[in-house]
Design an enzyme around this catalytic site. Structure first.
Site, PDB file in Angstrom:
ATOM      1  N   ALA A 165      34.760  33.971  46.409  1.00 33.68           N
ATOM      2  CA  ALA A 165      35.116  35.367  45.962  1.00 33.68           C
ATOM      3  C   ALA A 165      35.784  35.418  44.827  1.00 33.68           C
ATOM      4  O   ALA A 165      36.082  36.543  44.265  1.00 33.68           O
ATOM      5  CB  ALA A 165      35.781  35.878  47.204  1.00 33.68           C
ATOM      6  N   HIS A 166      35.967  34.363  43.956  1.00 34.94           N
ATOM      7  CA  HIS A 166      36.706  34.325  42.813  1.00 34.94           C
ATOM      8  C   HIS A 166      35.728  33.665  41.642  1.00 34.94           C
ATOM      9  O   HIS A 166      35.579  32.259  42.148  1.00 34.94           O
ATOM     10  CB  HIS A 166      37.908  33.956  42.805  1.00 34.94           C
ATOM     11  CG  HIS A 166      38.833  34.267  43.986  1.00 34.94           C
ATOM     12  ND1 HIS A 166      39.884  33.600  44.504  1.00 34.94           N
ATOM     13  CD2 HIS A 166      39.098  35.473  44.509  1.00 34.94           C
ATOM     14  CE1 HIS A 166      40.517  34.433  45.271  1.00 34.94           C
ATOM     15  NE2 HIS A 166      39.899  35.679  45.475  1.00 34.94           N
ATOM     16  N   GLN A 167      35.482  33.965  40.881  1.00 38.43           N
ATOM     17  CA  GLN A 167      34.731  33.477  39.689  1.00 38.43           C
ATOM     18  C   GLN A 167      35.565  33.645  38.427  1.00 38.43           C
ATOM     19  O   GLN A 167      36.102  34.838  37.959  1.00 38.43           O
ATOM     20  CB  GLN A 167      33.445  34.215  39.303  1.00 38.43           C
ATOM     21  CG  GLN A 167      32.514  34.169  40.757  1.00 38.43           C
ATOM     22  CD  GLN A 167      32.739  35.279  41.749  1.00 38.43           C
ATOM     23  OE1 GLN A 167      32.889  36.386  40.905  1.00 38.43           O
ATOM     24  NE2 GLN A 167      32.745  35.072  43.070  1.00 38.43           N
ATOM     25  N   LEU A 227      35.012  28.625  40.395  1.00 39.69           N
ATOM     26  CA  LEU A 227      34.562  29.349  41.510  1.00 39.69           C
ATOM     27  C   LEU A 227      35.552  29.515  42.874  1.00 39.69           C
ATOM     28  O   LEU A 227      35.553  30.108  43.676  1.00 39.69           O
ATOM     29  CB  LEU A 227      33.273  28.962  42.241  1.00 39.69           C
ATOM     30  CG  LEU A 227      31.975  29.003  41.311  1.00 39.69           C
ATOM     31  CD1 LEU A 227      30.700  28.357  41.984  1.00 39.69           C
ATOM     32  CD2 LEU A 227      31.867  30.513  40.545  1.00 39.69           C
TER      33      LEU A 227
END
Length: 824
Positions: free
Chosen positions: A755-757, A578
């Protein structure tokens, strides 16, 4: 009790009409509320924008039909639950009449801001609808139960303890019956409770209440609190752009097909297929762009997968249009193959952007922007619109770091990442997006980060961006107003449409990937995708038959689709990373001073969102697992849910400083991981090394903010501690920084964000440890490819857009070879 006394106690009846009112797009006699609450996952077009830009063509007719079909949203909370909700909202945001700011201010907007409670603004009613219709978290049932318990004396005694007692009959009281002072003490105790469920309840109710209050709109598309906190609402340039277009149309001036129409409506309008139309119109639209479509005779019996309403034939079907799906679709269409793109989200073209935080989150973000891990420890943002994350990300376009390529090649035996093909892919995608690193004028947050790093002697560099050097826009997280940010909807998907070989179906969610067994083959073979259409309440199943199938739904949604489709690989949904983020803030007053900096006209929400980055604790030259330091995009709603709440007066004081409060964050390349079953069911655990890296990063961030000249600094920990840097000694400052940066990050007392997965269907060399091979093809199903961040072998450590596009470009080359063989 009279109204004046009720307001001063922060109390109000739930039936009172709110002062923030606007339309649902419902019948005139229905309650109208234009907020995050009322916007569904359908292609919602902002009311005013649509009226200004209505062109009367098929697309607009489709949008109007879709609005007509949208069902009114309802509040299913019981009277008891609503009574508790009103009391909770007014505890978080009470009416304040005796504050020094209220008495000392000549600004009526400031006085009204302090005097307006949540219930006076109509927030509880909106929140009731949101909980009833939009909230999909697995603990929603617990939230509803808690609301009911707080409406009873025994439930309140269990949850609030002795604060619910009095010395007068009836001795035991429900939460709504308590005084504001007692309710606030209870709220404070929940925020710091040893019991995790109470901390979860506090975080949830605080997040939802503040988000709705600061994003809801009145009939003029304004929020009365914005003026008081120094926020202008949508980008003034964008509002002027809409007005100019409106007057041009009013005067009857013609627009050139390749100029005005595209500038306003976006470059994809010719390639969109609206599925909210009758079946015959959908069929004709697809045939006009070259697809073979067969329709079964109309019948009363419902369509099924074995007997679908429509069968569409193409070379490739791509599920998802973001940084992965968009690239694959563009490459294949340019090569002459027929490509159909299915996108769950709507198309937010320039003509139906609002750049309003609430509506934009609802239109363009997964689950309306309301995604969190099961335990509420990490708040998650992910794009869900045509263009995916590339449509709403913060422009950072960083190539895959060399140490990551080496790790993936050496440790994970994936030769792709040190191949000439991958190097070519990086060059191609960066050139396509116009990636460059120059900045004409730096925004508030990034200027603070850069100056702080220079003062501290930390390394700081420009972030490459897919936008021009003069792109001074803080609203890119709500869509790009002029197309200068080159996401896939301005690049690869444009190639798809202009090639004449493809089309995009927005607001279309894939039901499952279809596959079959073939004699003599060990693996199943992909044969397409099924999706549903609905018109006037009647649902029909449609099937896309394709030679290859590409799934690119993102790391949170791709695993769910694969599982619905019958894939059994045990790695699907695991290995989720994440990039957890911990933030700190610094306040820079705009009071007149010879040393005033940043300049008075600069605001925290304006300017390029990401232009500066520090790698002081990134560990790029060592383990590769550290933290990078960057800046976020925070408009009032997101800002308010992150800032600590210690009282109603305190949160309003903090919000008054919104426009001059800089935020800087530390982003960890996490070694811990989680599991995702669906976007509403996500578990995640940090490793100890991740916690330590975040704490080290947070310490650096606090020092950067102080060195840049902040008057006050603090973190988002529930205790709400802050320090006036200019009034404390060196030892007091050092003590504060060390204590704040060593706070626990896993007990829900400090919000973490993502904000990044990535990584939930990882790439590897065998099916025991991975889901896809180096070509992006699944081990289980031949002809089924994945092209999104889910295939990352590990966390990346930097913004992933370029890496997703580069991997997907490589996957597209492999798919091209397959299609060429099939054509022969």
């Amino acid at each position: 009790m009279n109204r004046k006394n009720m307001e001063s106690n922060g109390e109000s009846h739930s039936s009172r009409s709110g002062s923030f009112r606007e339309g649902f797009g419902l019948a005139p006699n229905e309650a109208k509320v234009h907020t995050l609450v009322e916007l569904g996952s359908v292609d919602y077009t902002h009311t005013t924008t649509t009226s200004l830009l209505q062109d009367g063509d098929d697309d607009d007719v489709g949008e109007e039909r879709e609005k007509e079909q949208r069902k009114p949203l309802t509040n299913s909370l019981s009277p008891r639950q609503m009574k508790s909700l009103v009391a909770l909202c007014d505890t978080l945001l009470p009416s304040i009449n005796n504050n020094n700011v209220v008495w000392g201010s000549d600004d009526e907007s400031v006085a009204n801001f302090y005097k307006t409670s949540a219930s006076l603004a109509g927030t509880p009613e909106h929140l009731g609808i949101l909980i009833s219709e939009k909230l999909k978290h697995p603990s929603t049932w617990l939230l509803l139960l808690t609301l009911w318990l707080l409406s009873t004396w025994f439930g309140t005694f269990i949850l609030c303890g002795t604060l619910s007692l009095s010395t007068k009959f009836p001795f035991f009281h429900s939460y709504p019956e308590l005084s504001l002072l007692k309710r606030q003490k209870v709220m404070q105790s929940w925020s710091l409770s040893y019991l995790r469920p109470l901390r979860m309840f506090f975080r949830t109710i605080k997040l939802l209440t503040l988000l709705v209050f600061f994003t809801q709109l009145d009939e003029a598309e304004d929020n009365p609190s914005w003026k008081a906190i120094g926020y202008c609402g949508p980008d003034p340039e964008f509002k002027s752009q809409l007005k100019n277009h409106f007057f041009t149309k009013q005067r009857g001036q013609e627009e050139k097909e390749d100029d005005g129409t595209e500038d306003v409506r976006g470059p994809l309008y010719k390639g969109l297929i609206r599925i909210n139309n009758p079946r015959d119109i959908i069929t004709d639209s697809l045939r006009r762009v070259g697809f073979s479509v067969s329709a079964t005779p109309k019948k009363t019996k419902a369509s099924t997968l074995s007997s679908p309403s429509l069968v569409i034939k193409c070379d490739a079907v791509v599920v998802g249009s973001g940084s992965g799906g968009g690239v694959v679709a563009g490459v294949l269409a340019n090569a002459g193959y027929k490509v159909l793109v299915l996108e769950k989200g709507s198309y937010s073209a320039r003509n139906n952007l609002s750049l309003l935080e609430g509506p934009s989150m609802d239109q363009m973000y997964l689950s309306n922007g309301l995604v969190a891990t099961n335990d509420m420890s990490v708040l998650i943002l992910a794009g869900s619109t045509v263009g995916g994350g590339s449509a709403i990300n913060w422009s950072a376009s960083i190539r895959t770091p060399q140490h990551v390529c080496k790790e993936w090649c050496d440790r994970h035996e994936l030769e792709l990442f040190e191949s000439m093909l991958y190097k070519e892919a990086l060059d191609v995608v960066c050139e396509k997006m116009g990636v460059q690193s120059e900045i004409d004028d730096e925004g508030f947050n990034n200027a603070v980060l850069r100056r702080g790093c220079v003062e501290m002697g930390y390394p700081v560099c420009n972030i490459p961006r897919n936008a021009t050097s003069d792109h001074y826009c803080g609203w890119c997280c709500l869509g790009c107003k002029d197309g200068r940010k080159k996401g896939t909807l301005e690049t690869w998907l444009v190639d798809l449409v202009k090639s004449g070989n493809g089309a995009i179906i927005p607001s279309c969610e894939a039901i499952q990937v279809l596959h079959k067994k073939k004699k003599g083959r060990h693996r199943k073979i992909a044969r397409g995708v099924a999706f549903a259409i609905e018109y006037k309440g009647k649902k029909d199943i449609c099937v896309v038959e394709s030679k290859v199938t590409i799934v690119a739904c993102g790391a949170l949604s791709t695993p769910a689709l694969l599982k619905r489709s019958g894939l059994k690989n045990e790695n699907i949904g695991r290995n989720l990373h994440l990039h957890p983020v911990a933030m700190a803030w610094g306040y820079f007053p705009d009071s007149p001073s010879p040393e005033l900096w940043p300049e008075k006209h600069k605001k925290s929400y304006e300017g390029g969102i990401m232009t500066a980055m520090s790698t002081v604790v990134a560990q790029f030259d060592k383990s590769g697992y550290g933290t990078v330091i960057q800046t976020p995009a925070l408009h009032p709603g997101m800002f308010s849910i992150l800032m600590p709440w210690t009282s109603g007066a305190d949160i309003k004081d903090r919000m008054r400083k919104f426009s001059r409060t800089a935020h800087v964050f530390a982003l960890a390349r996490d070694q811990g991981s989680g599991t995702v079953n669906s976007p509403s069911c996500i578990s995640y655990q940090l490793k100890d090394i991740d916690k330590e890296n975040l704490k080290v990063g947070l310490e650096k961030v606090l020092r950067i903010l102080a060195a840049a000249g902040a008057e006050e600094i603090g973190t988002h920990n529930n205790k709400g501690r802050r320090i006036n840097v200019k009034q404390v000694s060196y030892h007091e400052f050092e003590k504060f920084v060390k204590e704040e940066s060593s706070m626990s990050l896993t007990d829900i007392s400090t919000p973490l964000c993502s904000a990044h997965q990535m990584g939930s269907c990882k790439m590897g060399t065998n099916p025991r440890e991975s889901v896809v091979n180096q070509m992006g093809e699944t081990w289980e199903v031949e002809g089924l490819y994945l092209a999104d961040s889910s295939v990352f072998p590990t966390a990346l450590g930097v913004n992933p857009m370029v890496t997703v596009q580069a991997i997907s470009y490589c996957t597209a080359q492999y798919v091209l070879e397959v299609l060429r063989r099939k054509r022969k």
